[in-house]
Design a protein around this motif. Structure first.
Motif, PDB file in Angstrom:
ATOM      1  N   GLU A  54       0.832  -1.208   0.000  1.00 48.28           N
ATOM      2  CA  GLU A  54       0.000   0.000   0.000  1.00 48.28           C
ATOM      3  C   GLU A  54       0.863   1.254   0.000  1.00 48.28           C
ATOM      4  OE1 GLU A  54      -3.195   2.517   2.677  1.00 48.28           O
ATOM      5  OE2 GLU A  54      -2.844   0.421   3.222  1.00 48.28           O
ATOM      6  N   ASP A  86      -4.168   1.972   8.136  1.00 46.18           N
ATOM      7  CA  ASP A  86      -5.047   0.995   7.488  1.00 46.18           C
ATOM      8  C   ASP A  86      -4.723  -0.428   7.931  1.00 46.18           C
ATOM      9  OD1 ASP A  86      -6.241   3.123   6.118  1.00 46.18           O
ATOM     10  OD2 ASP A  86      -4.779   2.994   4.484  1.00 46.18           O
ATOM     11  N   TRP A  90      -7.512  -3.304   9.376  1.00 41.40           N
ATOM     12  CA  TRP A  90      -7.984  -4.306   8.432  1.00 41.40           C
ATOM     13  C   TRP A  90      -7.207  -5.623   8.410  1.00 41.40           C
ATOM     14  CZ3 TRP A  90     -12.600  -3.236   6.827  1.00 41.40           C
ATOM     15  CH2 TRP A  90     -13.003  -1.910   6.697  1.00 41.40           C
ATOM     16  N   LEU A 104      -6.883  -3.490  -0.324  1.00 38.52           N
ATOM     17  CA  LEU A 104      -5.784  -2.767   0.318  1.00 38.52           C
ATOM     18  C   LEU A 104      -4.644  -2.505  -0.655  1.00 38.52           C
ATOM     19  CD1 LEU A 104      -5.587  -4.555   3.791  1.00 38.52           C
ATOM     20  CD2 LEU A 104      -5.974  -2.103   3.443  1.00 38.52           C
ATOM     21  N   ARG A 113      -6.028   7.626  -0.571  1.00 46.12           N
ATOM     22  CA  ARG A 113      -5.291   7.920   0.654  1.00 46.12           C
ATOM     23  C   ARG A 113      -4.130   8.888   0.399  1.00 46.12           C
ATOM     24  NH1 ARG A 113      -7.333   7.390   5.121  1.00 46.12           N
ATOM     25  NH2 ARG A 113      -5.858   6.102   6.274  1.00 46.12           N
ATOM     26  N   PRO A 129      -8.214   5.139   9.853  1.00 43.08           N
ATOM     27  CA  PRO A 129      -8.079   4.315   8.653  1.00 43.08           C
ATOM     28  C   PRO A 129      -9.064   4.723   7.571  1.00 43.08           C
ATOM     29  CG  PRO A 129      -9.321   3.125  10.313  1.00 43.08           C
ATOM     30  CD  PRO A 129      -8.851   4.406  10.963  1.00 43.08           C
ATOM     31  N   ASP A 131     -11.366   3.133   4.148  1.00 44.48           N
ATOM     32  CA  ASP A 131     -12.129   1.907   3.876  1.00 44.48           C
ATOM     33  C   ASP A 131     -11.776   1.434   2.470  1.00 44.48           C
ATOM     34  OD1 ASP A 131     -13.912  -0.132   3.433  1.00 44.48           O
ATOM     35  OD2 ASP A 131     -15.630   0.911   4.313  1.00 44.48           O
ATOM     36  N   PRO A 132     -10.935   0.409   2.355  1.00 39.56           N
ATOM     37  CA  PRO A 132     -10.517  -0.042   1.021  1.00 39.56           C
ATOM     38  C   PRO A 132     -11.656  -0.626   0.199  1.00 39.56           C
ATOM     39  CG  PRO A 132      -9.757  -1.568   2.709  1.00 39.56           C
ATOM     40  CD  PRO A 132     -10.329  -0.384   3.427  1.00 39.56           C
TER      41      PRO A 132
END
Length: 344
Positions: A54, A86, A90, A104, A113, A129, A131-132
């Motif tokens: 990521e 994140d 998650w 992600l 992001r 975080p 939300d992917p």
């Protein structure tokens, strides 16, 4: 427990049935694309592959090769901060948690992001975080959780052979030597990896996917990484010990080598920064004592000194089928990089 050891061992509940029932989980590695290269790493319940991946996706749209040292470190630190925010929400054991690994590692989520990062300001930590599953550009929330403690004693080996096979192997049993307890008559050390669970949520208002449970694997930060070119030939492979600093060590070494054009041994030796969604970024002495630290503080960064972060090893494929092996020059007393020539 050997009576002559002088230690008083508490009785445990591990049985032969537990050992018989244990099965190794074969996970498909994570994959992301960076600068046209394929970056492969360890899948959950390790957080290494998704978090390094990521962060690389967040950095994809920034030209780090021509960036000043200040801008390069700022972008690297902020990408690490976001990816760790994140990670905490998650990533856990996928047998028990719905880990959105594909999302992600999507460029769409990374772009949503990345737009939080500004060149003249610093994100506040702990950062909430994203939300992917439903990326919203520049979204910010109020349910943040800092990164919980993770042990730092790990071992990493990176190996290549004359046929082009490459192995990046990270082994962790927590404390150096594990628990210090060897199973009588069996010769293996008991593992202390349960300490990688979050035994209490960092923030009770945020779901913590790393709480312990029967049969559940704790989240680690193992990040053995292999980078392949467009023809699936190895470019570089590396990894590190260091608990949660493994992720930032691998990320900084990769960007130093791939983006900044540093020789692999210099990318490994370069002074490190480690940001893990905390109020302060850890700096090794080489950055702590530098002018760039003051430049970064001027835009809002806050630092604390860490004498040593990580301890990487890596191999690089050279033209003509040769390999270069590289390890630490000084960290943990210096690493080991060599050619082994079997005699039989």
């Amino acid at each position: 427990m050997d009576p002559d050891s002088g230690r008083k061992a508490r009785p445990g509940d591990l049985s032969m049935k537990d050992l018989r029932d244990y099965e190794v989980k074969r996970r498909t590695p994570t994959k992301t694309s960076y600068r046209g290269l394929g970056v492969y790493s360890m899948a959950p319940s390790s957080s290494g592959g998704t978090t390094v991946g990521e962060a690389l996706n967040i950095l994809e749209r920034t030209d780090l090769s021509n960036a000043s040292q200040k801008r390069y470190l700022h972008r690297y630190i902020e990408a690490s901060r976001v990816a760790f925010a994140d990670r905490g929400r998650w990533v856990g054991d996928p047998a028990f948690e719905d880990v959105p690994k594909k999302q992600l590692l999507s460029q769409r989520f990374a772009d949503s992001r990345e737009c939080l990062i500004k060149d003249d300001a610093v994100l506040k930590s702990p950062l909430a975080p994203g939300d992917p599953r439903r990326p919203v550009p520049c979204a910010s929330g109020d349910k943040a959780a800092p990164t919980t403690y993770e042990g730092e004693n790990t071992t990493h080996l990176t190996v290549a052979d004359k046929w082009g096979n490459v192995v990046a192997y990270t082994l962790t049993i927590e404390q150096t030597g594990g628990s210090g307890i060897t199973v009588p008559g069996r010769g293996f050390l008991l593992n202390n990896e349960l300490t990688d669970f979050s035994f209490a949520p960092a923030n009770p208002a945020v779901h913590d996917p790393n709480l312990p449970g029967p049969g559940k694997r704790p989240r680690s930060s193992l990040s053995p990484t292999i980078v392949l070119d467009g023809r699936d030939r190895p470019v570089v492979a590396l990894g590190s010990p260091g608990g949660a600093t493994i992720i930032t060590t691998v990320l900084q070494t990769l960007t130093g080598f791939l983006d900044r054009g540093m020789p692999l041994v210099d990318a490994i030796a370069a002074p490190r920064a480690s940001q893990r969604n905390a109020a302060q970024t850890e700096l090794e002495p080489g950055l702590w004592d530098s002018e760039v630290r003051r430049d970064l503080e001027a835009i809002g960064h806050s630092f604390k000194r860490n004498p040593e972060i990580g301890a990487a090893t890596g191999v690089q494929r050279l033209p003509g089928g040769q390999w270069l092996a590289a390890a630490e020059k000084e960290r943990r007393g210096g690493g080991s990089a060599m050619v082994v020539r079997p005699r039989s």
